[in-house]
Design a protein around this motif. Sequence first.
Motif, PDB file in Angstrom:
ATOM      1  N   LEU A 107       0.831  -1.201   0.000  1.00 57.52           N
ATOM      2  CA  LEU A 107       0.000   0.000   0.000  1.00 57.52           C
ATOM      3  C   LEU A 107       0.868   1.255   0.000  1.00 57.52           C
ATOM      4  N   MET A 108       0.534   2.166  -0.903  1.00 57.95           N
ATOM      5  CA  MET A 108       1.222   3.452  -0.995  1.00 57.95           C
ATOM      6  C   MET A 108       0.208   4.571  -1.177  1.00 57.95           C
ATOM      7  N   VAL A 109       0.591   5.764  -0.739  1.00 58.75           N
ATOM      8  CA  VAL A 109      -0.247   6.951  -0.884  1.00 58.75           C
ATOM      9  C   VAL A 109       0.607   8.076  -1.441  1.00 58.75           C
ATOM     10  N   TYR A 110       0.119   8.737  -2.495  1.00 61.20           N
ATOM     11  CA  TYR A 110       0.814   9.897  -3.043  1.00 61.20           C
ATOM     12  C   TYR A 110      -0.069  11.126  -2.896  1.00 61.20           C
ATOM     13  N   VAL A 111       0.437  12.160  -2.214  1.00 65.66           N
ATOM     14  CA  VAL A 111      -0.306  13.393  -1.980  1.00 65.66           C
ATOM     15  C   VAL A 111       0.006  14.383  -3.105  1.00 65.66           C
ATOM     16  N   TYR A 112      -1.011  14.757  -3.854  1.00 66.47           N
ATOM     17  CA  TYR A 112      -0.805  15.728  -4.925  1.00 66.47           C
ATOM     18  C   TYR A 112      -1.351  17.115  -4.580  1.00 66.47           C
ATOM     19  N   GLU A 113      -2.089  17.199  -3.490  1.00 62.01           N
ATOM     20  CA  GLU A 113      -2.600  18.504  -3.041  1.00 62.01           C
ATOM     21  C   GLU A 113      -2.853  18.447  -1.541  1.00 62.01           C
ATOM     22  N   GLY A 114      -2.344  19.447  -0.792  1.00 60.51           N
ATOM     23  CA  GLY A 114      -2.584  19.518   0.637  1.00 60.51           C
ATOM     24  C   GLY A 114      -1.567  18.737   1.453  1.00 60.51           C
ATOM     25  N   GLU A 115      -2.029  18.233   2.604  1.00 64.02           N
ATOM     26  CA  GLU A 115      -1.146  17.513   3.524  1.00 64.02           C
ATOM     27  C   GLU A 115      -1.964  16.539   4.354  1.00 64.02           C
TER      28      GLU A 115
END
Length: 283
Positions: free
Chosen positions: A200-208
């Motif tokens: 499982l991975m998460v990529y943040v493209y906007e915000g935090e």
Amino acid sequence: MTQARSLLEVVPARPASDGAGVKLKRVMGSGQHKLMDPFLMLDEIRADGSGDLGAGFPAHPHRGIETVSYMKLGGFRHEDHLGNQRSIKSGGVQWMKSGKGIVHSEMPILENDELHGFQIWLNMPAARKMSDPEYLDISENDLPVLSCEGWSARLLLGEVEIDGRQLSAPLKREVTDALLLDVSLEEDGIAKLPLSDKKLMVYVYEGELKLQTDSDQLISQSELAVFAEGDELVLSAERQTGFLIMAGKPLNEPVVQYGPFVMNSREEVMQAVTEYQRGEFLS
């Protein structure tokens, strides 16, 4: 007892250029295969005007991978040697299985002089790398959406059950059981996702994002978070935040990459190069 997923590693995106001068953020790529398996690469493309897009991605080959392109804003025009000539618009998904070999081009399409999207490379199991190439595009209206209190998600790839609701995207991958979600978390929102049995991975493209554990670790914009095993992912945000969730079952196979060719041995990669140079990909 439910076990929350903890953070293993955070990988910052880095500026890069690909194709014919397209500026982008490379989030994952060469050398990280074991960490990201079954995913190979994630690029984020964001442009305000055509200056950052160069001449797009003219005709080039692939072997041994699948590509998933997702456009938040704007689109891509796909053409390949099999005769596929298709475009996706904002919110659409484009999938291509290169298999034993394909030659294609991808040309950006601006919307209101802007473009924002992602391309993901998904590894193929050794037994299927030399299968016939395929292509599919999916419009925004055909992608299921889940709305919950404080957050919402669009399912781009795979299937998932959340809050007793089973969602299934038009495109599913059998061996890797890959999952791709575009999640929007509202201000002061909390999302609890029962995601287990997968990398499982998460990529943040906007915000935090804030990981709801004892340490309350932060995942900032343009960062990829890799998570340990567990049953549930719990995230919160103090302001509007957008992020991709990528999950899948590792193949645990050797990976040898040379540019657009991803095989299981150096000999297989060199064979791909030779066959492409001979024009055999087009036959």
